[in-house]
Design an enzyme around this catalytic site. Structure first.
Site, PDB file in Angstrom:
ATOM      1  N   LYS A   3       0.717  -1.553   0.267  1.00  0.00           N
ATOM      2  CA  LYS A   3       0.236  -0.113   0.027  1.00  0.00           C
ATOM      3  C   LYS A   3       0.996   1.012   0.047  1.00  0.00           C
ATOM      4  CE  LYS A   3      -0.043   0.061   4.884  1.00  0.00           C
ATOM      5  NZ  LYS A   3      -0.552  -1.110   6.114  1.00  0.00           N
ATOM      6  N   TYR A 230      13.761  31.353   5.029  1.00  0.00           N
ATOM      7  CA  TYR A 230      12.559  31.960   5.681  1.00  0.00           C
ATOM      8  C   TYR A 230      12.994  31.826   7.860  1.00  0.00           C
ATOM      9  CZ  TYR A 230      10.456  31.054   1.296  1.00  0.00           C
ATOM     10  OH  TYR A 230      10.536  31.890  -0.550  1.00  0.00           O
TER      11      TYR A 230
END
Ligand SMILES: *Cc1c(COP(=O)(O)O)cnc(C)c1O
Length: 342
Positions: A3, A230
């Site tokens: 999965k 940032y």
């Protein structure tokens, strides 16, 4: 268990290799993941484990996918839709032995078992449950789940249900609990060479399948007192050599690695400095000789004598190796090697 794009490794290529090596079947979470495997020409049985909706019946039939269900209402609807189409649908029955998630409650077995015994178009192909704590050395809860599961098997058999497949074990149980194997096991994480818990390294030897690499994009010298990225969370304390890497959180490189994680360059560990951006990440290479554009940078895996494991990265990012793998985004190209190749 393949999965989530085979835990980030690429569902179809991984399935092809495993199928070739004799895997009997595959487990995915969703219908869409199952269809992707069929489109990739995977022919083995595919179990859709994380639930389905009755409206998905036609697609399940069309693509020969086997759903897991653990809910009466869904089962009734599937049964009546399948009858109307004169179709048969194999399914696996999920019981909740202590996860509190999907599945029938063993304590309510008298309400659901009679209905299961009466099904016509839905064909019971298997029974499963899942451990909630098999990765912990504290095993009494796991033992309790195992006992509950065995009692359910007995009751189903007594009611005349055939159970060709019975399965419970995830990686942790495959490694530590052979009494939970029944007729099939569902290893996920261990297929990719990662340990569900550190203690398990003493029981089996696993080798990571995946390396995650990039290259230095730019190197520049910055004076003492320069802020990086940032938010200015990192300020150089000396004249520094800062290298920029062309990846960021949009690649699945967790932002929590900012000012915490390290990468490998020229065989050495270089710290991530400043906030990880969407597309760029900065590292401090002041103490590493001759770093230049194009140098290989290892985010996960080995370089020289140094290694960064998904478990280690998980600790930096306050998560588990499962999430490290499954976060690697589609922007990161996957390249596959034969074991013979370097
Ligand atoms: C993901 C999953 C597994 C595999 O778990 P691992 O810990 O990765 O081995 C097994 N069973 C079910 C139902 C799952 O969803």
């Amino acid at each position: 268990m393949i999965k989530a794009n085979a835990y980030g490794h690429g569902a179809v290529p991984v399935a092809r290799v495993l199928e070739d090596k004799g895997s009997d079947g595959f487990g995915v979470a969703t219908l869409e993941e199952g269809i992707e495997l069929r489109r990739g020409k995977i022919r083995s049985a595919i179990l859709v484990l994380a639930g389905i909706y009755p409206e998905q019946l036609d697609e399940l039939l069309e693509h020969h996918l086997t759903p897991v269900t653990g809910e009466l209402e869904v089962m009734r609807k599937l049964e009546s839709l399948a009858q109307r189409r004169r179709a048969n649908l194999e399914f696996h029955l999920k019981v909740d032995t202590g996860m509190g998630r999907i599945g029938f409650l063993p304590g309510e077995i008298d309400s659901w078992l009679p209905e299961i015994a009466r099904l016509k178009s839905l064909k019971l192909k298997g029974l499963l449950s899942i451990f909630s704590h098999a990765d912990s050395p504290e095993e009494s809860y796991t033992q309790k789940q195992l006992e509950i599961f065995k009692r359910v098997i007995e009751k189903l058999r007594k009611a005349g249900c055939r159970l060709p497949l019975v399965h419970l074990a995830n990686s942790a149980a495959v490694i530590t609990l052979p009494s939970s194997y029944f007729t099939m096991v569902r290893p996920g994480l261990m297929l990719y060479g990662s340990y569900p818990a550190p203690e398990m390294a003493s029981r089996v030897s696993l080798k990571p399948v995946l390396s995650w690499k990039t290259q230095v994009l730019q190197v520049k010298r910055l004076p003492k007192g320069s802020s990086i990225s940032y938010g200015r969370s990192f300020v150089t304390q000396r004249e520094s050599l800062i290298a920029t890497l062309p990846l960021g959180y949009a690649d699945g490189y967790h932002r929590l690695l900012s000012n915490r994680g390290v990468v490998l360059v020229r065989g050495k560990r270089a710290p991530i400095v400043g906030r990880i951006c969407m597309d760029l990440t900065m590292i401090d290479v002041t103490d590493i000789a001759r770093v230049e554009q194009g140098d290989e940078v290892v985010l996960l895996g080995r370089q020289g004598t140094e290694t960064i494991s998904a478990e280690e990265m998980g600790r930096w990012a306050e998560t588990i190796s499962y999430e490290i793998f499954t976060s690697i985004s589609s922007r990161v190209s996957r390249v596959y090697y034969n074991s013979q190749e370097e």
